[in-house]
Enzyme design. Structure first.
Site, PDB file in Angstrom:
ATOM      1  N   LYS A  83       0.856  -1.192   0.000  1.00 24.09           N
ATOM      2  CA  LYS A  83       0.000   0.000   0.000  1.00 24.09           C
ATOM      3  C   LYS A  83       0.890   1.238   0.000  1.00 24.09           C
ATOM      4  O   LYS A  83       1.782   1.387   0.846  1.00 24.09           O
ATOM      5  CB  LYS A  83      -0.873  -0.036   1.266  1.00 24.09           C
ATOM      6  CG  LYS A  83      -2.200   0.639   1.152  1.00 24.09           C
ATOM      7  CD  LYS A  83      -3.028   0.309   2.397  1.00 24.09           C
ATOM      8  CE  LYS A  83      -4.399   0.914   2.342  1.00 24.09           C
ATOM      9  NZ  LYS A  83      -5.129   0.682   3.589  1.00 24.09           N
TER      10      LYS A  83
HETATM   11  O1  G3P Z   1      -7.915   1.365   5.249  1.00 23.83           O
HETATM   12  C1  G3P Z   1      -8.123   2.673   4.960  1.00 23.83           C
HETATM   13  C2  G3P Z   1      -9.488   3.239   5.250  1.00 23.83           C
HETATM   14  O2  G3P Z   1     -10.490   2.298   5.071  1.00 23.83           O
HETATM   15  C3  G3P Z   1      -9.585   4.042   6.507  1.00 23.83           C
HETATM   16  O3  G3P Z   1     -10.883   4.223   6.987  1.00 23.83           O
HETATM   17  O4  G3P Z   1     -12.442   4.879   8.791  1.00 23.83           O
HETATM   18  O5  G3P Z   1     -10.009   5.474   9.001  1.00 23.83           O
HETATM   19  O6  G3P Z   1     -11.463   6.641   7.360  1.00 23.83           O
HETATM   20  P1  G3P Z   1     -11.203   5.380   8.094  1.00 23.83           P
END
Ligand code: G3P
Length: 216
Positions: A83
């Protein structure tokens, strides 16, 4: 549509994998920071629980450092996807890693041009963060629609990986738009199977069946 789980918690991943519908895992530095223990060991354990892609993020900011970290992450297991953040350095790293056949996930995408650039660089997955856009009153799902259209327009092979999901209905909306992957937090993944009419219907079937049993 592929279902990935968005967590670095081994127990949550094990529980989701047991249902049999889990196609992959996404982690990030924040998710790994929440888990006690060595991140490399955690990632290794996760790669054994799920046969599909497991995203593990680089933390270097320059492309050479990202490529080096990417190679290290890939040495953990064959199903690791590297990533890489959506920056110019990140795009360079994605291009170099893709030449080595290393699968990549371009993360922190917040507009359609970034998604187009990720695909041109050769990313395997592009991750638009819809919840974080919604949080600032922007249109997260609108971005997914744009990404799907642009990739279709140009026959780009990069898969739209819908990230930062907060609600079950966002999975439905993303599937209707044709996004190839949704990475779903454990709580939302459990909610996907729920419907109050399913619960009420089941209770009624069981109650009626009790009457049949009492006939004997
Ligand atoms: O994995 C990355 C992403 O899904 C992060 O989500 O909830 O931290 O905005 P969030």
């Amino acid at each position: 549509m592929k279902f990935f789980i968005d967590t670095a918690n081994v127990e949550e991943i094990r529980e989701a994998a047991e249902v049999g519908l889990l196609d992959g895992v996404t982690t990030n530095p924040s998710l790994l920071a929440k888990e006690p223990g060595d991140p490399t060991a955690i990632l290794r354990e996760i790669t054994k629980l799920v046969a599909g892609p497991v995203s593990a993020e680089v933390t270097a900011l320059d492309h050479a450092g990202m490529v080096e970290q990417g190679r290290e992450l890939r040495s953990i297991a064959d199903n690791i996807v590297v990533k890489v953040p959506m920056t110019l350095e990140g795009l360079k790293a994605i291009r170099l890693l893709s030449r080595e056949d290393v699968p990549t996930n371009c993360t922190l995408i917040f507009n359609a041009t970034q998604a187009l650039m990720a695909a041109k660089a050769g990313a395997t997955f592009a991750s638009p963060f819809i919840g974080r856009l919604d949080d600032i009153s922007a249109d997260g799902m609108g971005l997914i629609a744009q990404c799907c259209t642009i990739y279709r327009n140009y026959g780009l092979a990069t898969e739209v990986l819908v990230a930062s999901i907060r609600l079950p209905q966002q999975v439905t909306q993303a599937a209707l738009l044709g996004a190839q992957v949704a990475t779903i937090p454990p709580k939302v993944l459990r909610q996907l199977a729920d419907h109050p009419l399913t619960d009420a219907g089941l209770q009624k079937f069981l109650a009626d069946w009790e009457q049949v049993k009492n006939r004997a």
